[in-house]
Design an enzyme around this catalytic site. Structure first.
Site, mmCIF file in Angstrom:
data_model
loop_
_atom_site.group_PDB
_atom_site.id
_atom_site.type_symbol
_atom_site.label_atom_id
_atom_site.label_comp_id
_atom_site.label_asym_id
_atom_site.label_seq_id
_atom_site.Cartn_x
_atom_site.Cartn_y
_atom_site.Cartn_z
ATOM 1 N N SER A 97 0.842 -1.185 0.000
ATOM 2 C CA SER A 97 0.000 0.000 0.000
ATOM 3 C C SER A 97 0.886 1.248 0.000
ATOM 4 O O SER A 97 1.683 1.432 -0.920
ATOM 5 C CB SER A 97 -0.963 -0.028 1.196
ATOM 6 N N ASP B 287 -8.118 -6.231 -5.272
ATOM 7 C CA ASP B 287 -7.883 -4.996 -4.525
ATOM 8 C C ASP B 287 -8.937 -3.957 -4.920
ATOM 9 O O ASP B 287 -9.001 -3.544 -6.074
ATOM 10 C CB ASP B 287 -6.477 -4.469 -4.849
ATOM 11 N N HIS C 80 -6.883 -5.910 -0.634
ATOM 12 C CA HIS C 80 -5.800 -4.936 -0.513
ATOM 13 C C HIS C 80 -4.758 -5.403 0.496
ATOM 14 O O HIS C 80 -4.987 -5.364 1.705
ATOM 15 C CB HIS C 80 -6.351 -3.568 -0.113
#
Length: 513
Positions: free
Chosen positions: A196, A407, A446
């Site tokens: 991320s 994601d 994610h």
């Protein structure tokens, strides 16, 4: 050996161990006295083996840790905008049994807190500290006051610069100074792993500080957050608002735009279309680029029913997942993949479960000016789009990307497109593949979760590549979503494919092709 001799030997070993521990503890404590310009050491203390560090974001948080020296401090402490105190806080854990390498763990969200220096990213079920890495982490120069997505610090220019690209390189260089003070020799190799925001940080380091790390692992990178936020916070909700029922005030009820029946219908049709392309129907789409699902396949031919989609719903879903485009059809952010997790309704909403987003309630807007908003959402300081990595690669650097196919925050195709563009700018895919790889992760949301296998050890792949020259193009993947199942996670352009016989739960019966 008689009993008396055995006891004497055991006593001698225990005394030797105790003396060694006391000596290391003393060496650790002496780091409090280290003088480095702009750096304040606030803690330097040894921790005995067997402690645990709760950490909800990764594996291994309940396992006992090895003995280690923990150093904490702050760099460049200052008073900034509004009288707020800023500084780059860090934590460095140096294990008693060191493997001679440094691992930096990236941050998440807006950072603002110093993560536990465990080394949790892409390490399977054995964090870096437990493998013998010295592990360092940082808050990148500010403190969060309201959770993981507090970006209020950006009002201060220096804090914004630290977060954007300065802090990680500075902390890495400081860690390289501290390590020989404790061990008596420098780190042999330096690695970075993040997902991320941490994935973006890894990209920034390869692009702007190409000689700091020997190996970088970048997962689900927040590489263009302005444009990805435009996609998930504006384009997709507005597409669904346009077909959603309205309340008494005319405002769209976005959570009712796609019903549970719609989601089941889409999920069943998607998996029926694309699941078995890898040789077995197993609830995973292993070759996402070959998936040719189109929601318009489900459009009702006559009267509406639960077995088909209303034309306006199919059109809205297709528009939403195709990504934002200007009125003349120019894309400003890539499409999202049709994958097993798009209909998930928690804890991380899939793309076809519209509702509140990561920053609060969904917009109620019905239209948007894509071109105007896209211009405003380009963020040169934080966007990690430079493709010239000639110095990084010439220095022997290795770069691994991975991205969850489900994601719902950042499109895996954005990362994949960057990988292809970067390869083209550095001699082509055949040349770039000698030092860089890309992995699609089927079903993963994610950075983890979702209907996929989200536990894999790319750190071992990286170390073997950097230190032994061994190029591995697959890694074993497991996960809680499918207990007892394993699969090879394959580097692009290959994907896991069933060999045609044997237990479909066992990775040994799959190959990368």
């Amino acid at each position: 050996m008689d009993l008396r001799s055995l006891r004497a030997t055991i006593f001698a070993v225990l005394m030797s161990t105790a003396c060694a521990w006391a000596q290391q503890a003393d060496t650790c404590a002496k780091l409090m006295n280290l003088k480095v310009t702009g750096v304040e050491i606030t803690k330097a203390a040894s921790t005995a083996a067997g402690t645990t560090v709760p950490n909800p974001w990764g594996p291994g948080h309940s396992a006992p840790l090895p003995a280690y020296c923990r150093v904490e401090g702050v760099m460049n402490r200052r008073t900034g905008v509004g009288g707020e105190e800023f500084g780059i806080n860090f934590a460095l854990a140096m294990p008693e049994k060191w493997n001679n390498d440094l691992l930096m763990q990236g941050g998440g969200g807006g950072n603002g807190t110093v993560p536990q220096p465990l080394g949790l990213i892409a390490t399977g079920d054995t964090p870096g500290l437990m493998r013998g890495f010295a592990v360092v982490t940082t808050d990148t120069g500010h403190k969060s006051h309201s959770g993981a997505f507090d970006f209020g610090f950006m009002k201060d220019q220096q804090a914004y610069l630290d977060f954007a690209y300065l802090a990680n390189a500075q902390v890495a260089m400081l860690a390289k100074q501290l390590i020989p003070q404790y061990y008596g020799k420098p780190a042999a190799h330096s690695y970075f792993a993040g997902c991320s925001t941490g994935g973006r940080e890894g990209m920034i380091l390869s692009q702007r500080y190409p000689t700091v790390f020997n190996g970088i692992i970048s997962g689900d990178p927040a590489m263009r957050t302005g444009l990805s936020n435009l996609a998930i916070g504006r384009w997709i909700p507005i597409a669904f608002n346009q077909i959603a029922p309205k309340d008494s005030n005319g405002k769209p009820l976005i959570e009712q735009a796609i019903t549970d029946n719609d989601r089941k219908l889409i999920a069943d049709a998607l998996m029926n279309r694309c699941d078995a392309k890898d040789g077995v129907a197993d609830g995973m789409i292993s070759d996402p680029l070959a998936c040719d699902f189109d929601p318009e396949m489900l459009v009702c031919k006559s009267a509406k029913s639960d077995s088909c989609l209303a034309p306006e719903k199919a059109a809205a879903i297709k528009k939403a997942l195709d990504g934002p485009k200007t009125p003349n059809g120019t894309p400003v952010y890539p499409p999202f993949l049709y994958d097993a997790g798009i209909t998930s309704n928690g804890p991380l909403r899939g793309l076809l479960s519209p509702g509140p987003g990561i920053f609060g309630p969904a917009t109620t807007d019905m239209t948007m000016d894509v071109a105007k908003e896209a211009l405003a959402d380009v963020q040169p300081l934080v966007d990690s789009m430079s493709t010239n990595l000639s110095t990084f690669s010439a220095n022997g650097g290795k770069l691994i990307f991975y991205h969850g196919d489900s994601d719902p925050w950042f499109s895996p195709l954005d990362t994949f497109n960057y990988y292809k563009e970067m390869a083209a700018a550095n001699g082509g895919i055949d040349t770039a593949s000698k030092w860089s790889q890309f992995y699609f992760v089927p079903g993963m949301a994610h950075c983890g979760g979702g209907p996929g296998l989200d536990q894999f050890d790319l750190l071992s792949v990286m170390v073997d590549w950097v230190e032994k020259g061994n190029t591995t193009t697959s890694v074993l993947a497991t996960g809680k979503a499918f207990p007892g199942r394993s699969r090879p996670l394959c580097a692009y352009p290959k994907h896991a494919h069933y060999k045609g016989q044997g237990d479909t739960q066992d990775s040994a019966n799959f190959e990368c092709r």
